[in-house]
Design an enzyme around this catalytic site. Structure first.
Site, PDB file in Angstrom:
ATOM      1  NE  ARG A 165      14.335  22.892 -38.373  1.00 41.25           N
ATOM      2  CZ  ARG A 165      14.524  21.791 -39.015  1.00 41.25           C
ATOM      3  NH1 ARG A 165      15.352  21.497 -40.206  1.00 41.25           N
ATOM      4  NH2 ARG A 165      13.802  20.577 -38.712  1.00 41.25           N
ATOM      5  N   GLY A 225      16.478  11.755 -41.725  1.00 41.33           N
ATOM      6  CA  GLY A 225      15.792  10.259 -42.018  1.00 41.33           C
ATOM      7  C   GLY A 225      16.293   9.162 -41.307  1.00 41.33           C
ATOM      8  CG  ASP A 348      16.663  11.397 -31.759  1.00 41.19           C
ATOM      9  OD1 ASP A 348      17.472  11.539 -32.769  1.00 41.19           O
ATOM     10  OD2 ASP A 348      15.513  11.937 -31.257  1.00 41.19           O
ATOM     11  CE  LYS A 375      17.203  15.992 -30.902  1.00 42.24           C
ATOM     12  NZ  LYS A 375      16.231  14.903 -31.575  1.00 42.24           N
ATOM     13  CD1 TRP A 436      13.221  21.789 -34.561  1.00 39.42           C
ATOM     14  CD2 TRP A 436      13.331  23.872 -35.299  1.00 39.42           C
ATOM     15  NE1 TRP A 436      12.019  22.417 -34.386  1.00 39.42           N
ATOM     16  CE2 TRP A 436      12.153  23.925 -34.796  1.00 39.42           C
ATOM     17  CE3 TRP A 436      13.667  25.274 -35.616  1.00 39.42           C
ATOM     18  CZ2 TRP A 436      11.067  24.547 -34.805  1.00 39.42           C
ATOM     19  CZ3 TRP A 436      12.557  26.344 -35.519  1.00 39.42           C
ATOM     20  CH2 TRP A 436      11.201  26.013 -35.343  1.00 39.42           C
ATOM     21  CG  HIS A 650      -4.867  11.748 -36.592  1.00 41.75           C
ATOM     22  ND1 HIS A 650      -5.106  12.787 -37.176  1.00 41.75           N
ATOM     23  CD2 HIS A 650      -4.067  10.910 -37.469  1.00 41.75           C
ATOM     24  CE1 HIS A 650      -5.005  12.664 -38.343  1.00 41.75           C
ATOM     25  NE2 HIS A 650      -4.470  11.480 -38.868  1.00 41.75           N
TER      26      HIS A 650
END
Ligand code: CA
Length: 726
Positions: A165, A225, A348, A375, A436, A650
């Site tokens: 960032r 992390g 979270d 959040k 963010w 993916h």
């Protein structure tokens, strides 16, 4: 007229969007284009006053950053991080003349989340894999590139892409935190490394994605992390020498090793069980904001590790200092106060989002405040001297708490959303109400502009959870949630919008719905402009008072980062580090609206700018997929294993969001190498590490069969070879 689209739930992206949350479970390594020297810039003419990269910034200059109108000296422009530019040359009367002044290719299709800095005509910005660029801010001419050579295997520890960032500047140096946990000081003139400090134990899955800040001659940096299981902290280093000055841990460690401070001993009383074995989390991976008036550093802390509260801390507890704003003495790192937004965090709900400092008149009193839209979906105003809660109101649909009790300062949790004994759809989900993407505050309008989004997520505790070192450790039951269903009343509340919020009245004033989930950072200017890049591939300017669309330009790629404004030789510029990527792209969300590329690019606009972007190249011809010889059962097994280990990078259903390879389009050569890539790690140097520890050879073969099936589905039953273009 105000740009208004239908609600995002109507765009057909609901499934992918919700799955973006549902698949928020693993790290991601693959990179189709590792950092490389960029293509020549398309500057219209050489600068008459060629920029010299000196980064001549000191304490006095940073403190006076607000009156230093032409520059953007620190992450949020000033220590208040309001992202408000006093420049007024570009305004409503002339914005129609805004055009591209220059662009610079960053040579990546991975996520670009940096806010550039500008010091005396030189721009410093970053790209994926923590690569730093110094550019002439007038022409886009490359001055130097610094590649810290992050081992590409570290991508597996980056939950949400290999992003960065931005940098800090001070005393002729440029500072960057690298994805693998180093803090590098670079000579601003030459781009050469001056010193380097390892800020983490590299045997653990720590990452750094946030921008450092320089505070009283010290560089401060946090880490990420918590999805993998680490213990968060912020460290301050002497900006000149790199010597460590202090470290503040955001959660308590193993009591048997002794607590670092009495506050951590107090915090440990709010935890149960053997939380330290899973790290605890609380990683401060983005907002670190300095308050020179009070000599405090405000730290936004992250979520718990693992997410599931009953696994992390059996029997509950607030689990300090998860999901909190913590104020520490900027010189010593000593604890001063904290406010926990989500006690016992289980969803979270990081509190790492932009912390914006301002002085507001509230109830007839001038208050020095922090404003925060984390959040968890509530907009908080706190007294920043004491941490006293002044207001907390929902800015998006929220079902985990009914309100925040102003007497106790605690949320009133909705018992039905406690999920440890059942699966529950909770709003907002782990992608949050706001992540963010930086918000802005305009003292001119008195409004805060929040790039917001909210989508439900099916939380469910994994009864068989065991911590596995170096792997995602969420404690979520991968098969335990309620099925995702577009008719679900929770899913139907999915929203994504730019919200203009009045922090005095604690209410929304207006909003503009986004065409696509995901959102870009925001800039406000003194000429009443509001600037935002959108993930649908447009760069737009609104009137800040009412959201009237004033100007927009398609820029070929989704834009997520925070725009800036600066001036050189009397011309005002508006610039952004653009590029689609991040968690939404990795799991396969393709923005609606036509952005055809995921091309990292710095874009700079000015009045009368006439530069045009190069034409979008036609898609490369594809090799025909191999014949499908596997059984339907094998393909089904491959689909399951793909969903477990591959979809996070993916894309769901093997449909790429654009920043990583679309595996339906593998070349014949890649098909031939499939096993050596997936099991042998033959592309580890590009970030595609070996999965042989979790994927058996039979399962790899099944995944391969599933991908061949998906390729043939895409191109019809005959799968004719695509004719090569001349
Ligand atoms: Ca998180």
């Amino acid at each position: 007229m105000v740009l208004r689209s239908g609600p995002v739930a109507a765009t057909g992206l609901v499934g992918g969007w919700a799955l973006a949350g549902a698949l928020f479970i693993a790290g991601c390594g693959p990179s189709p284009s590792p950092g490389k020297a960029a293509a020549p810039a398309a500057g219209p003419s050489p600068s008459t006053n060629a920029a010299a990269a000196r980064a001549n910034v000191d304490a006095a200059r940073l403190l006076a950053a607000d009156v230093d109108q032409q520059n953007w000296l620190t992450h949020g422009r000033t220590y208040s991080e309001q992202r408000f530019s006093p420049l007024k040359s570009i305004d409503e009367s002339n914005v129609f003349r805004l055009g591209l002044a220059w662009y610079y290719d960053l040579g990546t299709t991975r996520g670009v989340e940096a806010t550039p800095l500008v010091v005396d005509g030189v721009m410093y910005t970053t790209s994926a894999w923590s690569i730093v660029y110094a550019l002439d801010a007038k022409t886009g001419k490359e001055l130097w590139v610094y590649d810290p050579k992050v081992p590409k295997r570290w991508g597996q520890y980056a939950c949400c892409d290999v992003v960065n960032r931005g940098v800090a500047v001070w005393g002729g140096k440029v500072y960057v935190g690298t994805l693998d946990g180093r803090l590098d000081a670079i000579d601003a003139a030459t781009g050469k490394l001056v010193w380097e400090k390892l800020t983490v134990d590299q045997s653990l899955p720590y990452t750094i994605t946030g921008a450092p800040r320089v505070v009283n001659g010290k560089v401060v940096i946090g880490n990420g992390g918590a999805e993998y299981g680490v213990r968060g902290y912020v460290t301050a280093y002497d900006a000149a020498t790199g010597d460590q000055v202090w470290r503040f841990y955001t959660v308590p460690g193993d009591p048997a090793k002794g607590f670092e401070t009495k506050e951590l001993e107090m915090a440990a009383k709010t935890w149960h069980g053997e939380w330290w074995k899973g790290g605890g989390g609380g990683t401060p991976w983005d907002a670190l904001v300095f308050d020179p008036e009070l000599d405090l550093l405000y730290i936004g802390t992250g979520n718990g590790a693992p997410w599931a509260r009953e696994i992390r801390s059996p029997g509950g507890g607030d689990n300090l200092f998860l999901s909190s704003i913590v104020a520490v003495n900027a010189d010593t790192g000593a604890y001063v106060w904290h406010y926990q937004e989500t006690p016992g965090e289980a969803w979270d709900y990081t509190a790492t989002q932009s912390l914006v400092l301002a002085t507001l008149e509230l109830d007839g009193r001038e208050r020095r405040v922090i404003m925060h839209a984390p959040k968890n979906g509530f907009f908080y105003v706190l007294d920043r001297a004491t941490g006293e809660l002044l207001s907390a109101e929902k800015f998006v649909p929220v079902n985990w708490a009914s309100r925040v009790d102003m007497k106790t300062g605690r949320p009133v949790e909705v018992p039905e959303t406690v999920y440890h004994e059942k699966s529950v759809m909770v709003l907002p989900g782990p992608l949050g109400a706001h992540s963010w993407n930086p918000m802005a505050y305009s003292p001119l309008t008195g409004l805060v502009y929040i790039p917001a989004h909210s989508s439900g997520y099916p939380y469910s505790t994994d009864p068989l959870f065991e911590h596995v070192e170096g792997r995602p450790n969420l404690g979520m039951n991968p098969n335990g949630g309620p099925p995702l269903n577009a008719q679900d009343p929770i899913i139907s509340t999915n929203m994504a919008a730019l919200i203009a919020w009045d922090p005095r009245a604690a209410k929304e004033v207006w909003r503009i719905d986004y065409l696509s989930p995901g959102s870009g950072g925001v800039l406000a200017t003194a000429s009443n402009l509001l600037v935002e890049g959108l993930v649908d591939g447009r760069f737009v300017i609104y009137r800040a008072t009412d959201g009237k669309l004033l100007w927009q330009m398609p820029v070929q790629t989704g834009v997520m980062g925070g725009p800036i404004s600066y001036s050189v030789d009397g011309d005002q510029y508006i610039a952004v580090s653009a590029g689609w990527g991040g968690i939404n792209s990795l799991v396969g969300v393709r923005p609606q609206g036509g952005a055809p590329l995921a091309q990292g690019r710095v874009l700079a606009f000015k009045l009368g700018g006439t530069v045009t972007l190069p034409p979008v190249p036609p898609p490369a011809p594809l090799d025909p997929p191999p014949p499908l010889t596997a059984s339907a059962d094998t393909v089904a097994r491959g689909s399951f294993v793909y969903g477990q280990h591959c979809a996070i990078c993916h894309g769901v259903g093997a449909v790429s969001g654009g920043s990583t390879p679309d595996l339906r389009h593998m070349s014949s050569a890649t098909h031939a190498e499939f096993d050596s890539i997936v099991l042998g790690g033959s592309r580890a140097d590009r970030g595609m590490v070996s999965f042989s520890d979790v994927v058996t050879p039979a399962d790899a073969e099944a995944v391969h069969a599933y991908l061949i099936k998906r390729a043939r589905d895409e191109r019809g039953p005959q799968s004719p070879p695509t004719p090569p273009t001349p």
